[in-house]
Scaffold this active site. Structure first.
Site, PDB file in Angstrom:
ATOM      1  N   ASP A 149     -21.037  -2.980  74.863  1.00 61.83           N
ATOM      2  CA  ASP A 149     -21.350  -2.406  76.169  1.00 61.83           C
ATOM      3  C   ASP A 149     -20.576  -3.166  77.245  1.00 61.83           C
ATOM      4  O   ASP A 149     -20.810  -4.363  77.450  1.00 61.83           O
ATOM      5  CB  ASP A 149     -22.855  -2.495  76.412  1.00 61.83           C
ATOM      6  N   ASP A 184     -18.323   3.654  78.672  1.00 63.34           N
ATOM      7  CA  ASP A 184     -18.345   2.179  78.644  1.00 63.34           C
ATOM      8  C   ASP A 184     -19.094   1.576  77.461  1.00 63.34           C
ATOM      9  O   ASP A 184     -19.340   0.375  77.428  1.00 63.34           O
ATOM     10  CB  ASP A 184     -18.941   1.650  79.949  1.00 63.34           C
ATOM     11  N   GLU A 185     -19.446   2.386  76.473  1.00 66.15           N
ATOM     12  CA  GLU A 185     -20.154   1.882  75.303  1.00 66.15           C
ATOM     13  C   GLU A 185     -19.514   2.446  74.031  1.00 66.15           C
ATOM     14  O   GLU A 185     -19.008   3.566  74.031  1.00 66.15           O
ATOM     15  CB  GLU A 185     -21.635   2.280  75.334  1.00 66.15           C
TER      16      GLU A 185
END
Length: 411
Positions: A9, A105-106
């Protein structure tokens, strides 16, 4: 042997990217927003100093400024975020070919088959990834390492920023079970409300609750969430671009007011069948069977299914088959709280075409006209929205239309 799954993350991604161009602001509270010049913009991301002031994502600029008058606002650059996201996933692919992005974003990484190439220690490899992220991009990540995807994500959330958390079969009861049940992946508002009613406050409470009762309360989702809490998630890491055809496609709905009588029940079925047919066509699939689930106001469920020949993606054929199931198993004088229509035994449209009876040319021409009609309806919905057109008998969705309420909704 257990799998080794990472969930990576990127910390405060939008804000961290913007601060690469504004290093002088790193020690100040900073937020990225949609329109810094407008008091009506919302907060898209914030850095760690801003979090100290309880600035939250999705609140208005006005609300954030009230909490933190000195908050520095920066405009968003979405193209830059997408570009960096692709580069970050390319970095992950240097360690495994099983990388599944989860938003911008992960990402999940399955390193089971490659861990031995990097020393064999999950924590050491996670720390190596974090170091490499800082070196190449000036960004930080939190990494959760575990034996399944759900616990890996809980691990990346457990300690931030720039941290590694390893959740094993030996320690997950100590780390995971005390966490709020709302921290668990896919626990939405409706499930959270149900859990609260039954005293389920932590993930451990959920794991200890009777699985069959959860199925009665929440259907398949309830049983799945119980599995997640118990460490039984077995879902694979699916690389981007790798398409896995669905095994079934279903839509369910709990009506604002109980459906009363055959006409309203058939109307509800028609609405759901139409939605299922749209999704079948979107996946270029047809079904060889349909399932109908009915729930009464006391949460008692009944489910029936039937085979279809030939395979179909037509709403009217799905609705007709599901309505016949309802006629065969339900007392139409009894109220209905919820319905679910599911297309089962799915095959590709191409395979379905190969199965058509060569001697049913006249019927095939009629089906082709119906398919062209429903494809036209898909185009109308794509252009004007999902509520632009629907079966005349279908209940109206208040969120999509401004007129008649659903069956029973106007009583």
């Amino acid at each position: 042997m257990d799998r080794v799954i990472f969930h990576c993350d990127l910390n405060s991604f939008y804000a961290s990217v913007e601060l690469l161009s504004h290093p002088e602001l790193r020690h100040l509270p900073v937020a990225v927003c949609g329109d810094p010049a407008s008091r009506h913009g919302i907060i898209l991301a914030k850095n760690e100093p801003a979090k100290v002031f309880q600035v939250k994502t999705a609140e208005t600029i006005w609300q954030a400024k009230k909490k933190c008058p000195d908050l520095v606002l920066l405009p968003a650059h979405h193209g830059l975020y997408r570009d960096l996201s692709r580069k970050v996933n390319s970095l992950y692919e240097e360690y495994t070919d099983l990388v599944e992005p989860f938003g911008i974003d992960e990402s999940w990484l399955d390193v089971t088959g490659t861990l031995h190439l990097f020393g064999g220690d999950p924590r050491a490899l996670a720390d190596r990834l974090r170091d490499e992220m800082r070196r190449r991009f000036g960004l930080t990540i939190s990494v959760g390492a575990s034996f399944n995807k759900v616990f890996a994500k809980l691990g990346s959330d457990y300690k931030k920023p720039d941290a590694t958390t390893v959740i094993t079969r030996e320690n997950f009861r100590k780390i995971v079970w005390p966490l709020p049940v709302t921290d668990l992946l896919y626990v939405g508002r409706a499930a959270a409300r149900t859990f609260q009613k039954f005293g389920i406050r932590t993930i451990g409470d959920l794991a200890a609750f009777d699985r069959e009762q959860l199925f009665v309360l929440l259907g398949k989702n309830g049983a799945q969430l119980h599995d997640f809490a118990s460490g039984e998630d077995r879902s694979p890491v699916a690389p981007a671009g790798q398409y896995t055809p669905p095994k079934s496609i279903g839509n369910g709905y709990t009506f604002p007011n109980d459906l009363q009588g055959r006409e309203e029940i058939r109307a509800g079925i028609a609405q759901l069948a139409d939605q299922v047919a749209v999704r079948l066509r979107r996946h270029s699939m047809k079904c060889q069977g349909v399932s109908l689930a009915i729930r009464d106001p006391n949460f008692r469920d009944i489910s029936r299914q039937t085979r279809l020949d030939p395979p179909t993606d037509l709403a009217r054929e799905l609705a007709q088959a599901a309505a016949e199931l309802a006629d065969s198993c339900w007392n139409m004088a009894s109220p209905v709280r919820a319905l679910t229509v599911t297309a089962i035994y799915l095959i590709s449209t191409e395979e379905a075409g190969a199965q058509l009876d060569l001697f049913s040319a006249g019927q095939d021409a009629k089906r082709q006209r119906l398919e062209r009609l429903e494809n036209t309806l898909d185009l109308i919905r794509a252009k004007y929205g999902p509520g632009a057109i629907a079966p005349a008998s279908a209940p109206r969705d208040p969120a999509q239309e401004r007129h008649a309420p659903p069956p029973g909704g106007g009583k």
